[in-house]
Design an enzyme around this catalytic site. Structure first.
Site, PDB file in Angstrom:
ATOM      1  N   LYS A  71      -9.604   2.400  -3.340  1.00  0.00           N
ATOM      2  CA  LYS A  71     -10.094   1.849  -2.087  1.00  0.00           C
ATOM      3  C   LYS A  71     -11.489   2.373  -1.784  1.00  0.00           C
ATOM      4  CE  LYS A  71      -8.734   1.150   2.742  1.00  0.00           C
ATOM      5  NZ  LYS A  71      -7.753   1.469   3.800  1.00  0.00           N
ATOM      6  N   GLU A  73       0.835  -1.203   0.000  1.00  0.00           N
ATOM      7  CA  GLU A  73       0.000   0.000   0.000  1.00  0.00           C
ATOM      8  C   GLU A  73       0.872   1.256   0.000  1.00  0.00           C
ATOM      9  OE1 GLU A  73      -3.569   1.994   2.729  1.00  0.00           O
ATOM     10  OE2 GLU A  73      -2.262   0.446   3.568  1.00  0.00           O
ATOM     11  N   CYS A  97      -5.636  -2.909   2.678  1.00  0.00           N
ATOM     12  CA  CYS A  97      -5.527  -2.833   4.132  1.00  0.00           C
ATOM     13  C   CYS A  97      -6.805  -3.294   4.832  1.00  0.00           C
ATOM     14  CB  CYS A  97      -5.131  -1.414   4.541  1.00  0.00           C
ATOM     15  SG  CYS A  97      -4.703  -1.242   6.291  1.00  0.00           S
TER      16      CYS A  97
END
Length: 515
Positions: A338, A267, A390
Site C-alpha cells: 500500500k 484487507e 482501502c
C-alpha cells in the site's frame, strides 16, 4: 440600526449556507439523491452573490463546508468513539476540528471567487466558480496526504452526468455540476436567459452524446470469481488468541470454491505477520496450484532486517494457468504494498509526541511504511489486477496510473469494520463505482464485513453481499479491453481548463491598476 441589520443579514446568509451544506451529503450513497448536490451548490452560489465583502464570502464558504463535512463524514466519529479510547467530549472536539479544517478549503474557494469576480463578466462566472471549486477540491485531496472524500463528482453516480466519467473523470463531473449550478442561479434572473439557456443546452447535448458512446469493448472472456467476507469483529481481529480461528474461518469459507479462477480475501484477512504464517500460506498455495486456482489476500509484512511494516496483498496458487506448480514464496515480486497510508490509522505524524497521549494514536498496525506510487499489476491465474487497498481507491490519479492497457480488473480490498453501521461503507462503494466507470474496468471489492461487491465496467453494481454477514460473493466477471480518454489523460484537461480560467480572471482583476 443599519449595522445591526447588516450583522443579522450576514449571519442569516451564513446559516443558510450551513443548511445547504448539511443537505449536500444526501446526494451521496446510501441516499443517492444526485439532484441535491446541484441544488445545494446552486444555493451556495446564490448566497455568495449576496456577499458584500471577502470576509463574508469566506464565512459563507466555511459555513457550507462545515455543514457538508459534519454530516457527510460523520462515520469518522464512529471509529474515533469506538476505538480511540477518548472521552466523548474529546472525540467530538477532534471531529469538530477535522470538519473545520476541511471546511477551510471551501472557504478558500469562496474567498478567491469574491476577490476575482469584481472585474469579471457575469457569464464568465459559469467558468470561474466551477474552476475555483475544483482548485479547492484538488488542494483538499493533496495537502497533508489528502482527503478527497465527498468530491462533488461522486454525487452523480446515479445521474446522467455519470456518463462523463470515462472522458473527464470525477473532477470534471464536479466542474460540470458547479457550472450547472451557476447557470441555474443566473437563470432565476430573466435578463441572463439569453446566454444561460444555450449554455444549459450545450451541457445537456454533450451528456446525451456521452451516454451514446461505447467506451470499453468486451472480449467475451470471463473469470469465475469468489469474494469472501468473513465478518470478523474489529474488537477481535488482532487478538492473539483469535489469530488461528480467523485464518481457519477464511479457509473453511473458501474451500468449496477452490476450483474458481480467482479467490479474493479482504484487507489483512490473515491477521498474522507474513513470515510467521508461512506454513498456513504454503499449504493453501500448494492446494490452489493443484486445483488450478489463485487467491489474493491481504496480509501484514514485517521485514526484520529493515524493521519496516507494509500493508500488503499477496497471491497464492497459480500465477499463470499453464504453470501447474505453485508460485508463492516469501519476498517474491508478485505482491502489492500500500502506498497511500491513512493518517493515524496506518501512520502517526509526530508519533513520538502523540502516541503517549491517547490510544487513538497507538492503534494496532499504525506504523506502516509506504510502497511505490506505481507498482506492477498482480498476476493471479493469468488475470492481471490493479490493486488499491482501502483508502487508496479515493485517489483517481494513483489508480489510473496503475491500470495498464492489459489490466483485467481493478481490485480493492478494505476493512470497513472500523465504521460500523454508518454511511461510510456506502460512500466507499460509490467511490469504487467511479473508478470502474472512469477506467472501463470491472472492480472487485472485497471487505471484511461489507460492502463486498462486484462492479461492472460501466460503474453499475453487478452483485453485492449484505453487510455484517458471513458471505461468499460469486460471479462471472467479463474481461474488457480499450482505454478511455480519462485513462490516457487523467484530470489534466480539466485542470488545465481550470488553471487557464483562474489565470484569465486574475489578469482581468489586476490589469487596471497597472494600466
Amino acid at each position: 440600526m443599519t449595522s445591526l441589520v447588516t450583522g443579522n443579514r450576514r449571519w442569516l446568509l451564513a446559516f443558510a449556507a450551513l443548511l445547504f451544506g448539511a443537505a449536500y451529503p444526501l446526494a451521496y450513497a446510501p441516499f443517492n439523491h444526485a439532484v441535491v448536490a446541484l441544488l445545494a451548490i446552486t444555493g451556495l452560489f446564490s448566497i455568495l452573490r449576496m456577499s458584500q465583502s471577502w470576509r463574508q464570502a469566506m464565512t459563507i464558504g466555511f459555513a457550507f463546508g462545515l455543514g457538508q463535512f459534519t454530516v457527510g463524514i460523520s462515520w469518522v466519529h464512529v471509529s474515533i468513539d469506538s476505538f480511540g479510547g477518548l472521552p466523548l467530549a474529546v472525540s467530538l472536539l477532534l471531529m469538530a476540528l477535522l470538519c473545520a479544517y476541511l471546511a477551510l478549503f471551501t472557504a478558500f474557494s469562496c474567498w478567491l471567487w469574491y476577490r476575482l469576480t469584481r472585474e469579471t463578466a457575469t457569464a464568465f462566472n459559469a467558468l470561474l466558480f466551477p474552476s475555483l471549486w475544483i482548485v479547492g477540491e484538488v488542494l483538499r485531496g493533496e495537502l497533508l496526504t489528502g482527503f478527497p472524500w465527498l468530491a462533488l463528482g461522486y454525487s452523480q453516480t446515479s445521474s446522467w452526468l455519470f456518463e462523463w466519467a470515462p472522458f473527464i473523470g470525477v473532477l470534471g463531473i464536479g466542474w460540470l455540476v458547479a457550472c450547472l449550478a451557476v447557470l441555474i442561479s443566473y437563470a432565476l434572473v430573466k435578463r441572463h436567459l439569453l446566454w444561460v439557456l444555450p449554455s444549459l443546452l450545450v451541457i445537456v447535448a454533450g451528456s446525451l452524446w456521452a451516454n451514446l458512446q461505447t467506451v470499453p469493448h468486451a472480449t467475451g472472456k470471463f473469470a469465475h470469481v469468489a469474494l469472501v467476507q468473513g465478518d470478523i469483529p474489529q474488537s477481535m481481529k488482532w487478538e492473539p488468541e483469535q489469530q488461528w480461528p480467523t485464518m481457519s474461518k477464511y479457509q473453511d469459507m473458501t474451500r468449496p470454491y477452490y476450483d474458481y479462477d480467482l479467490l479474493i480475501w479482504p484487507e489483512a484477512a490473515v491477521p498474522a505477520i507474513e513470515l510467521s504464517a508461512q506454513s498456513f500460506l504454503q499449504n493453501i498455495d500448494a492446494t490452489l496450484a493443484w486445483k488450478g486456482s489463485a487467491l489474493v489476500t491481504g496480509i501484514i509484512d514485517y521485514q526484520p532486517y529493515s524493521q519496516l511494516f507494509f500493508n500488503n496483498l499477496i497471491v497464492l496458487g497459480r500465477r499463470q494457468p499453464e504453470l501447474e506448480k505453485s508460485s508463492y514464496y516469501y519476498g517474491n515480486s508478485n505482491r502489492y504494498s500500500k502506498h497511500h497510508l491513512l493518517p493515524i490509522g496506518e501512520f502517526v505524524p509526530f508519533g513520538d509526541i502523540l502516541r503517549p497521549l491517547a490510544p487513538l494514536f497507538n492503534l494496532p498496525m499504525s506504523s506502516f511504511s509506504r510502497g511505490a506510487y506505481i507498482q506492477d499489476n498482480l498476476e493471479a491465474n493469468g488475470w492481471r489486477l490493479a490493486p488499491a487497498i482501502c483508502y487508496e481507491i479515493l485517489f483517481a490519479e494513483q489508480v489510473r496510473q496503475n491500470v495498464q492497457e492489459q489490466t483485467d480488473f481493478i481490485l480493492t480490498v478494505s476493512n470497513d469494520a472500523w465504521f460500523g453501521d454508518s454511511i461510510g461503507p456506502h460512500q466507499h462503494l460509490q467511490i469504487a463505482q467511479m473508478r470502474a466507470k472512469e477506467l472501463a474496468r470491472p472492480v472487485l471489492r472485497a471487505t471484511n464485513n461489507g460492502i463486498t461487491a462486484i462492479i461492472d465496467a460501466d460503474g453499475s453494481v453487478q452483485t453485492q453481499a449484505l453487510q455484517f454477514t458471513e458471505a461468499v460473493l460469486t460471479a462471472e466477471v467479463g474481461q474488457y479491453r480499450g482505454q478511455t480518454l480519462f485513462a490516457r489523460t487523467g484530470h489534466a484537461p480539466i485542470l488545465m481548463l481550470a488553471g487557464l480560467v483562474c489565470l484569465a480572471a486574475m489578469w482581468r482583476r489586476y490589469r487596471r491598476p497597472h494600466e
